[in-house]
Design an enzyme around this catalytic site. Sequence first.
Site, PDB file in Angstrom:
ATOM      1  N   LYS A 199       0.913  -1.306   0.047  1.00  0.00           N
ATOM      2  CA  LYS A 199       0.030  -0.123  -0.097  1.00  0.00           C
ATOM      3  C   LYS A 199       0.796   1.162  -0.002  1.00  0.00           C
ATOM      4  CE  LYS A 199      -3.649   2.481   2.610  1.00  0.00           C
ATOM      5  NZ  LYS A 199      -4.377   2.318   3.772  1.00  0.00           N
ATOM      6  N   LYS A 252      -2.288  -1.427  -3.860  1.00  0.00           N
ATOM      7  CA  LYS A 252      -2.924  -0.421  -3.889  1.00  0.00           C
ATOM      8  C   LYS A 252      -2.240   0.900  -3.976  1.00  0.00           C
ATOM      9  CE  LYS A 252      -5.973   1.753  -0.608  1.00  0.00           C
ATOM     10  NZ  LYS A 252      -6.497   2.158   0.615  1.00  0.00           N
TER      11      LYS A 252
END
Length: 327
Positions: A199, A252
């Site tokens: 992330k 992400k």
Amino acid sequence: MSFPLDRPRRLRRTPPLRALVRETVLTRHDLVQPLFVRPGRDQRRPIPSMPGQYQLSVDQLLRETGSLVKRGLSAVILFGIPARKDARASGAYAAGGIVPRAVRALKKEFPDLVVITDVCLCEYMSHGHCGIVRRRGPVYRVDNDATLPLLAKAAVAYADAGADLIAPSDMMDGRVRAIRTALDRAGHTEIPVMSYAAKFASAFYGPFRDAAESAPQFGDRRSYQMDGANSEEAVREVALDLEEGADIVMVKPGLPYLDVVRQVKDTFACPVAVYNVSGEYAMVKAAARRKWVDEQAIVMETMTAFKRAGADLILTYWAKDVAGWLG
Ligand code: PBG
């Protein structure tokens, strides 16, 4: 290397021919719809920077989920907006908190739906950071190890409520192991973990922070989320999470990090999720409103790109629309 086809266009002549040789197929079972749940009754509050997305009270969440299920979707991920925030994120792990209440209601009405719960503290913290903050005057740090037990408590509270999959998005080191251990101790040995493993600290989360009311009140998330310049580090983060017991790993944001999706898939051959985040959604929505792009065509091309890059599942605010467009 085999022979290249001398005339590639032969296989592009008609739609059924193209379909026969298509390499990547998107189905509604690849999609996860993110939903924002808030306290109250009969609440359906539009999120200005994410047209078509709402903060929903539990009754409205059930209604909305009904229409998702009718379109053939099989999974949702929940984000909670608590009534009150504090410096220990109590709302994140209270048994009667907004997410456990939503999970219970959803599983009662839709037993077959895969209910995923995001696990993070930022929505529940008065300061908006993803962990416990230690402050000394103007200097602050996010305390990794003090945060882990709170994340583990939240995971157990959601699993107790009936969640099917636990998805930690906080980016503290060691949180997958802490959550796995706590779930096992609580008897949830069969509940899998999907970690937001790679992330990145990203400007593409802007609209989400409006939606979840979780923007940090000071500083930024760069001391825990990853530097967007690093893909080798992404591979190490994924390796670590798999070692700690993650069942699915996520990359992400989506579109700006497709190379990372491919690298993770090729390196680990494990289930890979991609999160098509709020900023990616907002940009296309804004352009589509002005008729500068064709929303449906752009979105379907984007979804195909995620699958082609190696994603098995896609978290996207367009899940409901895509399910409709798939016909
Ligand atoms: C919570 C969390 C965030 C997103 C998912 N979980 C925000 C953040 O890290 O700031 C972003 C999702 C999106 O932008 O759509 N930590």
